[in-house]
Design a protein around this motif. Sequence first.
Motif, PDB file in Angstrom:
ATOM      1  N   LYS A 103       0.834  -1.209   0.000  1.00 54.45           N
ATOM      2  CA  LYS A 103       0.000   0.000   0.000  1.00 54.45           C
ATOM      3  C   LYS A 103       0.867   1.258   0.000  1.00 54.45           C
ATOM      4  O   LYS A 103       1.829   1.371   0.743  1.00 54.45           O
ATOM      5  N   ALA A 109      -7.288   2.900   3.920  1.00 57.60           N
ATOM      6  CA  ALA A 109      -7.660   1.504   3.694  1.00 57.60           C
ATOM      7  C   ALA A 109      -9.076   1.380   3.150  1.00 57.60           C
ATOM      8  O   ALA A 109      -9.351   0.545   2.293  1.00 57.60           O
ATOM      9  N   ILE A 143     -11.589  -6.067   3.705  1.00 61.73           N
ATOM     10  CA  ILE A 143     -10.621  -5.502   4.647  1.00 61.73           C
ATOM     11  C   ILE A 143     -10.602  -6.315   5.935  1.00 61.73           C
ATOM     12  O   ILE A 143     -11.617  -6.456   6.615  1.00 61.73           O
ATOM     13  N   HIS A 145      -7.501  -6.101   8.073  1.00 58.64           N
ATOM     14  CA  HIS A 145      -6.725  -5.254   8.982  1.00 58.64           C
ATOM     15  C   HIS A 145      -6.436  -3.958   8.253  1.00 58.64           C
ATOM     16  O   HIS A 145      -6.705  -3.821   7.056  1.00 58.64           O
ATOM     17  N   ARG A 146      -5.934  -2.975   8.981  1.00 60.23           N
ATOM     18  CA  ARG A 146      -5.707  -1.674   8.379  1.00 60.23           C
ATOM     19  C   ARG A 146      -4.303  -1.162   8.675  1.00 60.23           C
ATOM     20  O   ARG A 146      -3.716  -1.495   9.690  1.00 60.23           O
ATOM     21  N   LEU A 147      -3.817  -0.339   7.766  1.00 64.63           N
ATOM     22  CA  LEU A 147      -2.670   0.509   8.027  1.00 64.63           C
ATOM     23  C   LEU A 147      -3.177   1.944   8.046  1.00 64.63           C
ATOM     24  O   LEU A 147      -4.115   2.288   7.318  1.00 64.63           O
ATOM     25  N   MET A 155      -0.130  -5.108   3.042  1.00 66.71           N
ATOM     26  CA  MET A 155      -1.476  -5.372   3.540  1.00 66.71           C
ATOM     27  C   MET A 155      -2.066  -6.566   2.808  1.00 66.71           C
ATOM     28  O   MET A 155      -1.799  -6.773   1.622  1.00 66.71           O
ATOM     29  N   ALA A 157      -5.796  -8.531   1.878  1.00 64.84           N
ATOM     30  CA  ALA A 157      -7.250  -8.399   1.830  1.00 64.84           C
ATOM     31  C   ALA A 157      -7.842  -9.732   1.379  1.00 64.84           C
ATOM     32  O   ALA A 157      -7.198 -10.504   0.667  1.00 64.84           O
ATOM     33  N   ARG A 178       4.407  -9.512  11.893  1.00 63.74           N
ATOM     34  CA  ARG A 178       4.284  -8.132  11.424  1.00 63.74           C
ATOM     35  C   ARG A 178       5.467  -7.316  11.939  1.00 63.74           C
ATOM     36  O   ARG A 178       5.622  -7.133  13.138  1.00 63.74           O
ATOM     37  N   TYR A 180       7.571  -3.597  11.336  1.00 64.42           N
ATOM     38  CA  TYR A 180       7.528  -2.253  10.761  1.00 64.42           C
ATOM     39  C   TYR A 180       8.897  -1.602  10.917  1.00 64.42           C
ATOM     40  O   TYR A 180       9.619  -1.866  11.885  1.00 64.42           O
ATOM     41  N   ALA A 298       5.234  -0.631   6.908  1.00 67.09           N
ATOM     42  CA  ALA A 298       4.956  -2.033   7.248  1.00 67.09           C
ATOM     43  C   ALA A 298       5.786  -2.909   6.330  1.00 67.09           C
ATOM     44  O   ALA A 298       5.393  -3.191   5.195  1.00 67.09           O
ATOM     45  N   LEU A 301       5.059  -8.958   6.410  1.00 64.14           N
ATOM     46  CA  LEU A 301       3.796  -9.586   6.799  1.00 64.14           C
ATOM     47  C   LEU A 301       3.897 -11.068   6.472  1.00 64.14           C
ATOM     48  O   LEU A 301       4.115 -11.449   5.325  1.00 64.14           O
TER      49      LEU A 301
END
Length: 332
Positions: A103, A109, A143, A145-147, A155, A157, A178, A180, A298, A301
């Motif tokens: 993303k 998101a 969706i 999870h979100r950033l 991310m 989906a 996860r 970052y 991020a 993942l």
Amino acid sequence: MSDEPLIEDDDVTVLEARLEAGGARLDKALTEIFPTLSRARLQSLLVEGVVSRDGQTVSSGSAKAQPGLYTILLPPVASATPAPEAIPLTVLFEDADLIVVDKAAGMAAHPAPGCETGTLVNALLAHCGTSLSGIGGVARPGIVHRLDKDTSGVMVAAKSDRAHAGLSALFAAHDIERTYLALTRGAPSPERGRIETLIGRSSSDRKKMAVLRSGGRNAITDYVVQRLYGLPAKAGGAPMAARVACTLHTGRTHQIRVHLASKGAPILGDAVYGSGSPTAPVRAAIAESGLTRQALHAAVLGFAHPVTGEPLRFETAPPRDMATLERLLAEL
């Protein structure tokens, strides 16, 4: 006190009302003081952790209600069904059940009031068509999870309902890798550690999250300082900036931003939690890099495919603004 909105903006609507007498089930009691909300809606809000009494989060609708001032933080609701938009996506993986993307910073998101278009959901609707999972609701299909809007990175989906359910279970169990990367003002000390706190809404600014002494929800972040920038000439002095890798074990709102700020090393460019100003050389580097957001990406993942069980892991490098800033910081 009524349950009329006290604050209403693009991020949150805050309702407050006082319960004078307790004893009844909490969800039932709340319907009396918040007549605009159904009991089912209140039960959902309790589970989401956005209901508090006298500043302390309450989450069990079946518990006995206690007198006090109750606050509800209503999440934004999109005003219309999102439309497909042909927005370019950097796709890292895709099959019949899920899609993984890198993303871009600046992309929300999902739609919300004030940000109805140009979101990841709009792009996914155009890319995936009718295959996108509908479990997330009309405004948030697929969706899981979100950033944050201004956080870049990996991310996932869901394209099928079975993948959505499986991914949701993995995130709920924190069975997700996860990591970052953040560029910070100064550096957290010690250079490696675990931050474990309670995080909830700030009592002084309900639009912000904060580390709380009581109430809130448990939040755990492991961090490692990978590199220091602008080291002082004298031993024992503080660096101007650092690159910090953060591994999430929980997924609270703004968790990394709040945790690093609590260690005295807020993320560079963070207008919400970046209290205090970086040194002049760091400010000059930020301006030259073109960074206009928090320097948070991020990067990793990893998870087991919710349908096939195949181990999946994705890693991306920070985008140009962060990469340029890091190069300039390395020259300090």
